[in-house]
Motif scaffolding. Structure first.
Motif, PDB file in Angstrom:
ATOM      1  N   GLU A  76       0.835  -1.207   0.000  1.00  0.00           N
ATOM      2  CA  GLU A  76       0.000   0.000   0.000  1.00  0.00           C
ATOM      3  C   GLU A  76       0.868   1.254   0.000  1.00  0.00           C
ATOM      4  OE1 GLU A  76      -3.553   0.466   0.812  1.00  0.00           O
ATOM      5  OE2 GLU A  76      -4.176  -1.577   1.315  1.00  0.00           O
ATOM      6  N   SER A  79       2.546   1.623  -3.609  1.00  0.00           N
ATOM      7  CA  SER A  79       1.669   2.036  -4.710  1.00  0.00           C
ATOM      8  C   SER A  79       0.911   3.328  -4.384  1.00  0.00           C
ATOM      9  CB  SER A  79       0.678   0.920  -5.028  1.00  0.00           C
ATOM     10  OG  SER A  79      -0.206   0.756  -3.940  1.00  0.00           O
ATOM     11  N   GLY A  80       1.030   3.808  -3.154  1.00  0.00           N
ATOM     12  CA  GLY A  80       0.355   5.060  -2.799  1.00  0.00           C
ATOM     13  C   GLY A  80      -1.097   4.881  -2.399  1.00  0.00           C
ATOM     14  N   THR A  81      -1.593   3.642  -2.439  1.00  0.00           N
ATOM     15  CA  THR A  81      -2.994   3.439  -2.075  1.00  0.00           C
ATOM     16  C   THR A  81      -3.225   3.609  -0.585  1.00  0.00           C
ATOM     17  OG1 THR A  81      -2.506   1.079  -2.071  1.00  0.00           O
ATOM     18  CG2 THR A  81      -3.667   1.943  -3.989  1.00  0.00           C
ATOM     19  N   ILE A  82      -2.148   3.641   0.203  1.00  0.00           N
ATOM     20  CA  ILE A  82      -2.328   3.804   1.645  1.00  0.00           C
ATOM     21  C   ILE A  82      -3.037   5.128   1.945  1.00  0.00           C
ATOM     22  CG2 ILE A  82      -0.030   4.833   2.008  1.00  0.00           C
ATOM     23  CD1 ILE A  82       0.008   3.265   4.702  1.00  0.00           C
ATOM     24  N   GLU A  83      -2.766   6.137   1.136  1.00  0.00           N
ATOM     25  CA  GLU A  83      -3.415   7.431   1.358  1.00  0.00           C
ATOM     26  C   GLU A  83      -4.908   7.352   1.039  1.00  0.00           C
ATOM     27  OE1 GLU A  83      -1.514  10.688  -0.582  1.00  0.00           O
ATOM     28  OE2 GLU A  83      -3.011  12.122   0.091  1.00  0.00           O
ATOM     29  N   LEU A  84      -5.207   6.661  -0.062  1.00  0.00           N
ATOM     30  CA  LEU A  84      -6.608   6.426  -0.401  1.00  0.00           C
ATOM     31  C   LEU A  84      -7.302   5.679   0.732  1.00  0.00           C
ATOM     32  CD1 LEU A  84      -8.721   6.194  -2.907  1.00  0.00           C
ATOM     33  CD2 LEU A  84      -7.940   3.848  -2.933  1.00  0.00           C
ATOM     34  N   PHE A  85      -6.663   4.621   1.180  1.00  0.00           N
ATOM     35  CA  PHE A  85      -7.225   3.727   2.182  1.00  0.00           C
ATOM     36  C   PHE A  85      -7.481   4.472   3.490  1.00  0.00           C
ATOM     37  CE2 PHE A  85      -6.330  -0.201   4.941  1.00  0.00           C
ATOM     38  CZ  PHE A  85      -7.608  -0.673   4.789  1.00  0.00           C
ATOM     39  N   LEU A  86      -6.503   5.265   3.923  1.00  0.00           N
ATOM     40  CA  LEU A  86      -6.611   5.886   5.246  1.00  0.00           C
ATOM     41  C   LEU A  86      -7.351   7.222   5.217  1.00  0.00           C
ATOM     42  CD1 LEU A  86      -3.140   4.960   6.741  1.00  0.00           C
ATOM     43  CD2 LEU A  86      -5.335   3.858   7.105  1.00  0.00           C
ATOM     44  N   THR A  87      -7.738   7.707   4.033  1.00  0.00           N
ATOM     45  CA  THR A  87      -8.601   8.891   4.016  1.00  0.00           C
ATOM     46  C   THR A  87     -10.058   8.476   3.827  1.00  0.00           C
ATOM     47  OG1 THR A  87      -8.050   9.210   1.677  1.00  0.00           O
ATOM     48  CG2 THR A  87      -6.877  10.565   3.249  1.00  0.00           C
ATOM     49  N   LYS A 242       2.180   7.512   8.729  1.00  0.00           N
ATOM     50  CA  LYS A 242       1.294   7.519   7.577  1.00  0.00           C
ATOM     51  C   LYS A 242       1.976   8.032   6.326  1.00  0.00           C
ATOM     52  CE  LYS A 242      -2.928   8.498   9.863  1.00  0.00           C
ATOM     53  NZ  LYS A 242      -3.879   9.542  10.103  1.00  0.00           N
ATOM     54  N   ALA A 243       2.591   9.174   6.480  1.00  0.00           N
ATOM     55  CA  ALA A 243       3.176   9.791   5.289  1.00  0.00           C
ATOM     56  C   ALA A 243       4.688   9.674   5.297  1.00  0.00           C
ATOM     57  CB  ALA A 243       2.764  11.246   5.228  1.00  0.00           C
TER      58      ALA A 243
ATOM     59  N   THR B  48      -7.356  16.387   4.347  1.00  0.00           N
ATOM     60  CA  THR B  48      -8.073  15.115   4.268  1.00  0.00           C
ATOM     61  C   THR B  48      -7.697  14.156   5.397  1.00  0.00           C
ATOM     62  OG1 THR B  48      -6.371  14.338   2.765  1.00  0.00           O
ATOM     63  CG2 THR B  48      -8.382  15.186   1.775  1.00  0.00           C
ATOM     64  N   PHE B  50      -4.751  12.787   6.186  1.00  0.00           N
ATOM     65  CA  PHE B  50      -3.717  11.768   5.988  1.00  0.00           C
ATOM     66  C   PHE B  50      -2.432  12.157   6.714  1.00  0.00           C
ATOM     67  CE2 PHE B  50      -0.329   9.740   3.352  1.00  0.00           C
ATOM     68  CZ  PHE B  50      -0.600   8.444   3.756  1.00  0.00           C
ATOM     69  N   LYS B  73     -14.200  12.940   7.465  1.00  0.00           N
ATOM     70  CA  LYS B  73     -13.845  12.193   6.255  1.00  0.00           C
ATOM     71  C   LYS B  73     -15.085  11.783   5.465  1.00  0.00           C
ATOM     72  CE  LYS B  73      -9.433  10.383   7.914  1.00  0.00           C
ATOM     73  NZ  LYS B  73      -8.716   9.212   8.436  1.00  0.00           N
ATOM     74  N   LEU B  80      -6.768  11.589  -5.233  1.00  0.00           N
ATOM     75  CA  LEU B  80      -5.355  11.730  -4.928  1.00  0.00           C
ATOM     76  C   LEU B  80      -4.569  12.048  -6.179  1.00  0.00           C
ATOM     77  CD1 LEU B  80      -6.511   9.416  -2.883  1.00  0.00           C
ATOM     78  CD2 LEU B  80      -4.125   9.188  -2.337  1.00  0.00           C
ATOM     79  N   TYR B  86      -6.220   0.120  -6.263  1.00  0.00           N
ATOM     80  CA  TYR B  86      -5.697  -1.235  -6.166  1.00  0.00           C
ATOM     81  C   TYR B  86      -5.605  -1.847  -7.558  1.00  0.00           C
ATOM     82  CZ  TYR B  86      -6.442  -0.485  -1.259  1.00  0.00           C
ATOM     83  OH  TYR B  86      -6.382   0.034  -0.005  1.00  0.00           O
TER      84      TYR B  86
END
Lengths: 244, 316
Positions: A76, A79-87, A242-243, B48, B50, B73, B80, B86
């Protein structure tokens, strides 16, 4: 709770979306079989039990569990999806629990596919099925504890190889802690409490205690507390890092 | 609907965002501009939830992102930068996952996914893995994910970056359509985009807000605002210059960049085209080109952001 279930489903489906799941299961079954028959001398010892099968699980998991846990968070991050996931509107604890439970469930699926051993041993003789059930439980609990360690390590890196190596090293320490070689190296100079702690911390020690057929709540509690502790650390690390 | 209060972010000794405050109301489209590394993305990540701010906070629909992160949120739709998703999921599975996480089940989830798929036009790729989709489709899947729950606050980090002109047009149409009911923030470094969709623009550099105005107001700050291009057949550039510079309202005359005629810059941005026309008529110049320039946002942008860089460089 709903979020945990949703994340759990997505993660579990994620294992089967790539060849990873099938490769993992096949390798696990082949290795378990080979260790049992060739190294453990399953037939030659002439006893109807699965002791030679379970005896190698700590060492088998040493290699395979880090392979399962390494991608949990590292992927995550990469690929940067961690930001998507955690927002998304979820709690960090829900995210950690959903991911861990999916990995643990997957390990359970792989483990349950070894059922032909159980059937075989019942055809060949009259094993103590209670002991075998307890051993399966022990094996699954140990896998969970190792996965929790791996999830925690995976949370702090975006490199899956690093996650794998560090997890394997940590899990090795936990597994080998109570082994005679380690105790021998410690005794004589280390204080007694360190030897005791070393025995108490051992995955292999608690594992073999249950596989003898006695499900002592203290052994179960040990594995559960290792899981809770590392997942708690996992959640804190995710919040802090997180970041990166 | 969206209120940013004194956001500050340090990364070690580096101050990435330095006391940024602004508010966005329903119906506004705020363009968030700045050179690379100005702190745009970091600010969005703090809004947001993060990235935790070093100090300050953001309030979304009355919910403080630090005190009530889940409620805040729920009110945000966030695209982003680069629209990561995914890779092994299909858009169908991905949107269903997001719908479930956002609390929509069964028929309601289906209805919402169906509606957004229609608006964003991704129906024909719904069952292909996201990793094989083109950049444009991937971006659209990201937008679909951000708008699925019809959020009152929408934050889009570089929504048209890497899209072809048709896709850009389409994206702007989507933004325009949802504008009346939402507070929208768009981060971009494309100035044409600001002119096309934004009702307001904030320019940020080195973590500080340097300008906050409508795109038209910003353009008015340009030296070129109300400048006039003038060319006449058979009249030399030197002759034009000599005559024009005598006018009291003209500040400067320069050769036009493309070599055709001259650019005439007014004093204090005043309207000079009528005076120039009178002058040309008096001299009986055969005028071939007479055009008022609007002022260029990119010039203003460069002036503002490089002026801010100069003292910082001197201090270092």
């Amino acid at each position: 709770m709903r979020a945990v279930a949703t994340i759990f489903r997505r993660e579990l489906a994620g294992y089967f979306a790539t060849p990873l799941a099938y490769v993992f299961i096949v390798i696990f079954l082949v290795m378990a079989g080979m260790l049992t028959f060739f190294v453990g001398n399953f037939f030659g010892r002439g006893q109807a039990d699965l002791e030679p099968f379970f005896a190698f699980h700590p060492w088998l998991y040493l290699v395979l569990i880090p392979a399962l846990s390494m991608r949990l968070w590292a992927e995550e991050r990469r690929s940067g999806t961690i930001e998507l996931f955690l927002t998304l509107p979820i709690r960090t604890t829900e995210a950690v629990a959903g991911k861990f439970l999916a990995a643990w469930c997957f390990a359970g699926i792989a483990l349950s596919l070894t059922f032909p051993f159980w059937i075989t041993v019942n055809i060949l003789g009259r094993p103590d099925n209670g002991v075998i059930a307890a051993s399966y439980l022990a094996s699954w609990l140990m896998a969970g504890a190792m996965l929790a360690v791996g999830a925690c390590v995976s949370a702090v890196t975006k490199n899956q190889v690093i996650a794998f190596v560090v997890t394997a090293a940590l899990v090795f320490l936990f597994t080998a802690a109570g082994a005679p070689a380690v105790l021998g190296a410690l005794s004589g100079w280390a204080p007694q409490w360190l030897l005791d702690a070393s025995v108490q911390m051992s995955f292999a020690g608690h594992f073999s205690a249950i596989t003898r057929g006695v499900v002592d709540l203290r052994d179960v509690f040990y594995f559960v507390s290792v899981m809770v502790a590392f997942l708690f650390a996992n959640a804190i690390l995710i919040d802090l890092e997180k970041a990166e | 609907m969206l209120e940013i209060r004194h956001l500050v972010k340090h990364f070690g000794a580096l101050v990435a965002v330095d006391d940024v405050s602004f508010a966005v109301a329903r119906g506004e489209v705020l363009g968030f501009l700045g050179p690379s590394g100005a702190g745009k993305s970091t600010t969005m990540k703090m809004i947001t939830g993060f990235v935790p701010p070093s100090s300050g906070t953001s309030v979304i629909c009355g919910y403080d992102i630090l005190r009530a992160p889940l409620a805040a949120k729920r009110c945000i739709g966030y695209l982003l930068e680069g629209a990561p998703a995914y890779p092994d999921m299909t858009p169908a599975a991905f949107l269903e996952f997001v719908a479930h996480i956002r609390g929509f089940r069964g028929r309601e989830a289906k209805r919402r996914i169906g509606r957004i798929v229609e608006t964003i036009h991704i129906a024909d790729v719904m069952h292909q893995p996201i990793e094989i989709l083109s950049k444009g489709y991937r971006r659209r899947v990201g937008v679909a994910q951000a708008l699925l729950h019809d959020p009152p606050v929408v934050i889009l980090d570089e929504p048209t970056d890497g899209l072809d002109p048709n896709q850009k047009y389409e994206m702007r149409r989507i933004i325009d359509e949802m504008r009346p009911n939402k507070a929208i923030v768009i981060s971009t470094h494309l100035l044409e985009e600001v002119e096309a969709v934004c009702s307001r623009a904030i320019i940020i550099a080195h973590g500080r807000i340097l300008a906050d105005a409508t795109p038209a107001e910003l353009a008015r700050r340009s030296r070129r605002h109300n400048a006039v291009r003038l060319a006449a057949a058979g009249i030399s550039e030197a002759r034009l210059r000599a005559e024009l510079i005598r006018l009291p309202m003209v500040a400067a005359v320069e050769a036009a960049p493309d070599g055709e005629g001259v650019s005439v810059f007014p004093r204090d941005g005043q309207d000079i085209v009528a005076d120039l026309a009178d002058l040309a008529r008096a001299h009986r110049w055969p005028v071939t080109l007479l055009r008022v320039e609007q002022g260029r946002l990119d010039e203003v942008f460069r002036e503002i952001t490089t002026a801010a860089a100069a003292p910082a460089a001197a201090a270092a």
